[in-house]
Design an enzyme around this catalytic site. Structure first.
Site, PDB file in Angstrom:
ATOM      1  N   CYS A   2      40.463   7.068  58.813  1.00 50.78           N
ATOM      2  CA  CYS A   2      40.212   5.667  59.105  1.00 50.78           C
ATOM      3  C   CYS A   2      41.490   5.049  59.661  1.00 50.78           C
ATOM      4  O   CYS A   2      42.596   5.413  59.285  1.00 50.78           O
ATOM      5  CB  CYS A   2      39.777   4.832  57.916  1.00 50.78           C
ATOM      6  SG  CYS A   2      38.331   5.443  57.074  1.00 50.78           S
ATOM      7  N   ARG A  27      41.638   8.685  64.221  1.00 52.06           N
ATOM      8  CA  ARG A  27      41.574   8.743  62.760  1.00 52.06           C
ATOM      9  C   ARG A  27      40.139   8.718  62.237  1.00 52.06           C
ATOM     10  O   ARG A  27      39.913   8.829  61.032  1.00 52.06           O
ATOM     11  CB  ARG A  27      42.359   7.573  62.165  1.00 52.06           C
ATOM     12  CG  ARG A  27      43.808   7.539  62.598  1.00 52.06           C
ATOM     13  CD  ARG A  27      44.529   6.393  61.961  1.00 52.06           C
ATOM     14  NE  ARG A  27      44.698   6.616  60.544  1.00 52.06           N
ATOM     15  CZ  ARG A  27      45.691   7.278  59.997  1.00 52.06           C
ATOM     16  NH1 ARG A  27      46.640   7.787  60.752  1.00 52.06           N
ATOM     17  NH2 ARG A  27      45.771   7.430  58.699  1.00 52.06           N
ATOM     18  N   TRP A  74      36.228   6.875  59.199  1.00 49.93           N
ATOM     19  CA  TRP A  74      35.796   8.257  58.966  1.00 49.93           C
ATOM     20  C   TRP A  74      35.185   8.215  57.573  1.00 49.93           C
ATOM     21  O   TRP A  74      35.874   7.984  56.578  1.00 49.93           O
ATOM     22  CB  TRP A  74      36.985   9.210  59.015  1.00 49.93           C
ATOM     23  CG  TRP A  74      36.566  10.648  58.869  1.00 49.93           C
ATOM     24  CD1 TRP A  74      36.041  11.448  59.841  1.00 49.93           C
ATOM     25  CD2 TRP A  74      36.633  11.436  57.682  1.00 49.93           C
ATOM     26  NE1 TRP A  74      35.767  12.691  59.323  1.00 49.93           N
ATOM     27  CE2 TRP A  74      36.127  12.716  58.000  1.00 49.93           C
ATOM     28  CE3 TRP A  74      37.061  11.200  56.388  1.00 49.93           C
ATOM     29  CZ2 TRP A  74      36.035  13.747  57.077  1.00 49.93           C
ATOM     30  CZ3 TRP A  74      36.967  12.238  55.463  1.00 49.93           C
ATOM     31  CH2 TRP A  74      36.471  13.495  55.809  1.00 49.93           C
ATOM     32  N   ASN A  98      41.676   2.292  54.256  1.00 51.75           N
ATOM     33  CA  ASN A  98      41.768   3.696  54.623  1.00 51.75           C
ATOM     34  C   ASN A  98      42.108   4.462  53.352  1.00 51.75           C
ATOM     35  O   ASN A  98      43.082   4.115  52.689  1.00 51.75           O
ATOM     36  CB  ASN A  98      42.880   3.863  55.668  1.00 51.75           C
ATOM     37  CG  ASN A  98      43.248   5.316  55.918  1.00 51.75           C
ATOM     38  OD1 ASN A  98      42.428   6.205  55.720  1.00 51.75           O
ATOM     39  ND2 ASN A  98      44.468   5.544  56.347  1.00 51.75           N
ATOM     40  N   GLY A  99      41.317   5.472  53.004  1.00 51.94           N
ATOM     41  CA  GLY A  99      41.620   6.253  51.800  1.00 51.94           C
ATOM     42  C   GLY A  99      40.444   6.287  50.856  1.00 51.94           C
ATOM     43  O   GLY A  99      39.301   6.029  51.251  1.00 51.94           O
ATOM     44  N   GLU A 479      41.742  31.377  64.191  1.00 51.19           N
ATOM     45  CA  GLU A 479      41.888  30.157  64.998  1.00 51.19           C
ATOM     46  C   GLU A 479      40.791  30.108  66.075  1.00 51.19           C
ATOM     47  O   GLU A 479      40.209  29.053  66.342  1.00 51.19           O
ATOM     48  CB  GLU A 479      43.294  30.117  65.620  1.00 51.19           C
ATOM     49  CG  GLU A 479      43.543  29.036  66.669  1.00 51.19           C
ATOM     50  CD  GLU A 479      43.414  27.605  66.160  1.00 51.19           C
ATOM     51  OE1 GLU A 479      43.194  27.389  64.955  1.00 51.19           O
ATOM     52  OE2 GLU A 479      43.489  26.688  67.000  1.00 51.19           O
ATOM     53  N   LYS A 483      38.150  27.077  66.331  1.00 48.18           N
ATOM     54  CA  LYS A 483      37.943  26.273  67.539  1.00 48.18           C
ATOM     55  C   LYS A 483      36.476  26.269  67.937  1.00 48.18           C
ATOM     56  O   LYS A 483      35.910  25.241  68.272  1.00 48.18           O
ATOM     57  CB  LYS A 483      38.743  26.826  68.729  1.00 48.18           C
ATOM     58  CG  LYS A 483      40.228  26.603  68.771  1.00 48.18           C
ATOM     59  CD  LYS A 483      40.664  25.193  69.053  1.00 48.18           C
ATOM     60  CE  LYS A 483      40.836  24.429  67.788  1.00 48.18           C
ATOM     61  NZ  LYS A 483      42.134  24.415  67.174  1.00 48.18           N
ATOM     62  N   GLU A 486      34.248  24.263  65.366  1.00 46.71           N
ATOM     63  CA  GLU A 486      34.434  22.812  65.250  1.00 46.71           C
ATOM     64  C   GLU A 486      33.942  22.043  66.478  1.00 46.71           C
ATOM     65  O   GLU A 486      33.545  20.898  66.343  1.00 46.71           O
ATOM     66  CB  GLU A 486      35.873  22.442  64.902  1.00 46.71           C
ATOM     67  CG  GLU A 486      36.867  22.625  66.005  1.00 46.71           C
ATOM     68  CD  GLU A 486      38.278  22.224  65.583  1.00 46.71           C
ATOM     69  OE1 GLU A 486      38.443  21.210  64.901  1.00 46.71           O
ATOM     70  OE2 GLU A 486      39.217  22.924  65.970  1.00 46.71           O
ATOM     71  N   HIS A 502      34.720  46.734  55.302  1.00 49.74           N
ATOM     72  CA  HIS A 502      34.663  46.382  53.877  1.00 49.74           C
ATOM     73  C   HIS A 502      33.644  45.281  53.591  1.00 49.74           C
ATOM     74  O   HIS A 502      33.709  44.630  52.569  1.00 49.74           O
ATOM     75  CB  HIS A 502      36.056  45.983  53.390  1.00 49.74           C
ATOM     76  CG  HIS A 502      37.048  47.093  53.536  1.00 49.74           C
ATOM     77  ND1 HIS A 502      37.043  48.213  52.733  1.00 49.74           N
ATOM     78  CD2 HIS A 502      38.026  47.290  54.459  1.00 49.74           C
ATOM     79  CE1 HIS A 502      37.997  49.039  53.123  1.00 49.74           C
ATOM     80  NE2 HIS A 502      38.605  48.500  54.176  1.00 49.74           N
ATOM     81  N   LYS A 602      40.985  13.214  63.658  1.00 44.63           N
ATOM     82  CA  LYS A 602      42.228  13.847  64.108  1.00 44.63           C
ATOM     83  C   LYS A 602      43.291  13.862  63.011  1.00 44.63           C
ATOM     84  O   LYS A 602      44.122  14.742  62.967  1.00 44.63           O
ATOM     85  CB  LYS A 602      42.745  13.095  65.336  1.00 44.63           C
ATOM     86  CG  LYS A 602      43.935  13.722  66.009  1.00 44.63           C
ATOM     87  CD  LYS A 602      43.558  14.995  66.736  1.00 44.63           C
ATOM     88  CE  LYS A 602      44.749  15.680  67.371  1.00 44.63           C
ATOM     89  NZ  LYS A 602      44.485  17.110  67.572  1.00 44.63           N
TER      90      LYS A 602
HETATM   91  C1  F6R Z   1      41.594  21.999  64.205  1.00 48.80           C
HETATM   92  C2  F6R Z   1      42.520  20.979  63.765  1.00 48.80           C
HETATM   93  C3  F6R Z   1      42.734  20.812  62.304  1.00 48.80           C
HETATM   94  C4  F6R Z   1      44.178  20.400  62.019  1.00 48.80           C
HETATM   95  C5  F6R Z   1      44.351  20.089  60.528  1.00 48.80           C
HETATM   96  C6  F6R Z   1      45.787  19.737  60.189  1.00 48.80           C
HETATM   97  O1  F6R Z   1      41.516  22.053  65.599  1.00 48.80           O
HETATM   98  O2  F6R Z   1      43.081  20.265  64.556  1.00 48.80           O
HETATM   99  O3  F6R Z   1      42.388  21.964  61.592  1.00 48.80           O
HETATM  100  O4  F6R Z   1      45.030  21.430  62.411  1.00 48.80           O
HETATM  101  O5  F6R Z   1      43.510  19.024  60.183  1.00 48.80           O
HETATM  102  O6  F6R Z   1      46.209  18.604  60.885  1.00 48.80           O
HETATM  103  P1  F6R Z   1      47.732  18.282  61.087  1.00 48.80           P
HETATM  104  O7  F6R Z   1      48.304  19.333  61.960  1.00 48.80           O
HETATM  105  O8  F6R Z   1      47.753  16.926  61.727  1.00 48.80           O
HETATM  106  O9  F6R Z   1      48.383  18.306  59.738  1.00 48.80           O
END
Ligand code: F6R
Length: 607
Positions: A2, A27, A74, A98-99, A479, A483, A486, A502, A602
């Site tokens: 948020c 956010r 969020w 926020n929180g 990773e 990607k 998500e 396994h 984000k």
């Molecule tokens: C995936 C992604 C998230 C962040 C994670 C940590 O594409 O972006 O998995 O890597 O939320 O975020 P930061 O790096 O801001 O601590």
């Protein structure tokens, strides 16, 4: 998560608040809202979904007023509908939050017993009612807010205003970030300095437990014992322009393409390309005295840390524990006095990473932070900041921040090896030269766009995908899977190729493509055996390899993406690009919201 904004200003504030919220949309984007006061009357506009819906709403029904607060959400408590959108009101009190208020259920029951009616399912609404109840009991606005704050448990950043005082906003911080912006005859509150950048670059960051009384001509900050406290005023580096997509369809695409440049900037910060050496760093520890590094982070940053572990252990013979921060913070890892901790975070605000940092602070070991956002909480609380120079990353799926994190970790591992005597000056020169080649190879890989787009059209037909890799390509496989899931919502898992037999091999059939990351390295043949196991069970293989690997792979892959032959140390950086592009184009084919995928944000400032 948020984003919150507050302005006690000189001109109508609603458009300014929306402008600031645009910078905070990273956010969260489940709903948004603005409230202002004009002539002693509180009014608000709220909308479900992205900020654009709120803008439309304000276009139809504008809000006047020179004081206001705003929010982009969020969702934590309550579905993302208009009733749950902030600001929340109670008898002339307006609030954005926020929180998470952890004791909200208990407070809600208490307030309902007192006759307060709830209009939302949020935890936030209890705070509005708590303050209103204190006012009803005779407290003035500031006193009422203070009393309410003392009742709250959990993590919160709040902005509060009162219909009977058009010169007052109260901000409070306990966990998520909150910054005060100082103007001339006007004051601002925001979740970060970038939100406030168009208005002022004179910023004070509130600390945990701080609450601030903002009036047009003065800001006073108190702690939870009501002592007035002094906090530095800093010049923010926030850029006032809104970063745009340029000629790209999405921020993610733009950010993938920026990688050659930002990797180069980041490497140049840690490496002297002319001398062929790593740069000496002013660290709160000496690598040669360390017996262990604790590396923790979340999500993509954790996967970068997991690759970093291979580098530190191999190049510097320095053991590393790479942990998911949400686990690390509670697992009470014993840390010797010769340990150091490194935290990796794009935003520098991730709640679990920050909590892990604070655990290490209590344990008394030196702390470094590899962060992209300077001035962020993690950067400020660490003993040293090791910046990634990726620039603002707007797409929710991390791309360029990841490869910059890898660039920092690889450079640090080489530096550690030099200081610990496990890397000779000659080896250092070779490794620095190899790292310096990363931007050039990254540019070459970007040219494979049309082939990768074609593979993505194929991939989009499936519901499940397996990613495999060995060594540093194992975290990279995870990773790749992260990607893909998500942004395209295709279920994907990343596994160590050797683990296949396994358990996961039971999943293999013609409906489950397997993407294998396998450059022609010293364990290439082992991965080829794993691919044969997949092929023997009807699995379809998409192989990402190099020229030598393509020549030597004795399997019939459905698709082979051939990258240039690159030095071993930069393979994780270079192989990141095809997996990002594959996820990106698959999501485009599937028609998902690439830059703002569902349910995500984000910056994750809740636990
Ligand atoms: C995936 C992604 C998230 C962040 C994670 C940590 O594409 O972006 O998995 O890597 O939320 O975020 P930061 O790096 O801001 O601590």
């Amino acid at each position: 998560m948020c984003g919150i904004v507050g302005i006690v200003g000189q001109s109508p504030v609603a458009p300014l608040i929306v402008d600031a919220l645009k910078r905070l949309e990273y956010r969260g984007y489940d709903s948004a809202g603005v409230a202002t006061i004009e002539g002693g009357t509180l009014a608000r506009r709220r909308s479900q979904g992205k900020l654009i819906n709120l803008e439309r709403r304000l276009g139809e029904e504008p809000l006047g007023g020179r004081i206001g607060i705003g929010h982009t959400r969020w969702a934590t408590h309550g579905v993302p509908n208009e009733a749950n959108a902030h600001p929340h009101f109670s008898n002339g009190v307006a609030i954005v939050h926020n929180g998470i208020i952890e004791n909200f259920a208990e407070l809600r029951a208490e307030l309902m017993a007192d006759g307060y009616v709830f209009h939302s399912q949020t935890d936030t609404e209890v705070v509005a009612h708590l303050i209103a109840r204190e006012i009803a009991r005779g407290a003035n606005s500031v006193e009422a807010a203070y009393r309410a704050l003392r009742r709250l448990e959990g993590a919160f950043a709040l902005a509060i205003m009162f219909s009977d005082d058009e010169d007052l906003i109260i901000g409070a911080r306990n966990g998520p970030p909150l910054a005060v912006g100082h103007g001339e005859g006007e004051m601002f509150l925001g979740s970060d300095a970038i939100a406030l950048a168009p208005f002022t670059n004179a910023i004070t960051y509130l600390e945990d437990g701080d609450w601030a009384v903002l009036r047009r001509d003065k800001v006073t900050i108190f702690d939870m014992d009501r002592n007035e406290v002094r906090r530095d005023r800093q010049q923010s580096l926030g850029t006032s322009f809104l970063v745009d997509k340029g000629n790209h369809r999405h921020f993610m695409e733009k950010e993938i393409h920026e990688q050659p440049e930002v990797i180069s900037h980041t490497l140049a910060h840690y490496l002297d390309f002319v001398e062929g050496t790593t740069r000496a760093l002013d660290l709160p520890f000496e690598f040669k005295n360390l017996d262990r590094i604790a590396l923790s982070a979340c999500g993509t940053a954790f996967l970068a840390s997991s690759i970093g572990k291979y580098w530190f252990e191999r190049l510097a013979r320095l053991p590393v524990d790479a942990d998911i921060a949400s686990e690390f913070r509670y697992r009470e890892m014993p840390l010797s006095k010769n340990s150091a901790a490194l935290f990796v975070s794009q935003s520098g605000e991730t709640a679990d990473t920050l909590a892990s940092l604070r655990y290490c602070r209590r344990e008394g070991i030196p702390i470094g932070a590899i962060v992209n956002v300077r001035g962020s909480t993690i950067a400020r609380e660490a003993d040293v900041t090791l910046p990634t120079l990726a620039g603002p990353e707007i797409g929710v799926a991390s791309t360029k921040a990841f490869t910059c994190q890898l660039s920092v970790l690889a450079s640090l591992a080489v530096r550690a090896g030099v200081e610990r005597g496990t890397i000779s000056p000659e080896q250092e020169r070779v490794l620095v030269r190899h790292l310096a080649e990363a931007p050039r190879y990254a540019s070459q890989v970007l040219k494979l766009e049309s082939q990768i787009e074609a593979v993505a059209h194929e991939l989009a037909r499936y519901r499940h995908v397996l990613y495999l890799g060995r060594d540093t390509n194992y975290p990279l496989a995870m990773e790749g899977a992260l990607k893909l899931k998500e942004i395209s919502y295709i279920h994907a898992e990343g596994y160590a190729a050797g683990e296949l037999k396994h358990g996961p091999i039971a999943l293999i059939d013609e409906k489950m493509p397997v993407i294998v990351i396998a450059p022609h390295d010293r364990i290439f043949e082992k991965t080829v055996s794993n691919m044969q196991e997949v092929a023997a069970r009807g699995g379809k293989i998409i192989l990402i390899t190099d020229k030598k690997g393509a020549e030597h792979a004795t399997i019939n892959a459905m698709e082979t993406i051939v990258l240039p032959d690159v030095p071993e140390i930069i393979t994780p950086i270079i192989y990141s690009l095809p997996i990002q592009m594959l996820a990106y184009f698959t999501a485009v084919v599937m028609g998902t919201d690439v830059d703002q995928p569902r349910n995500l944000a984000k910056s994750v400032t809740v636990e």
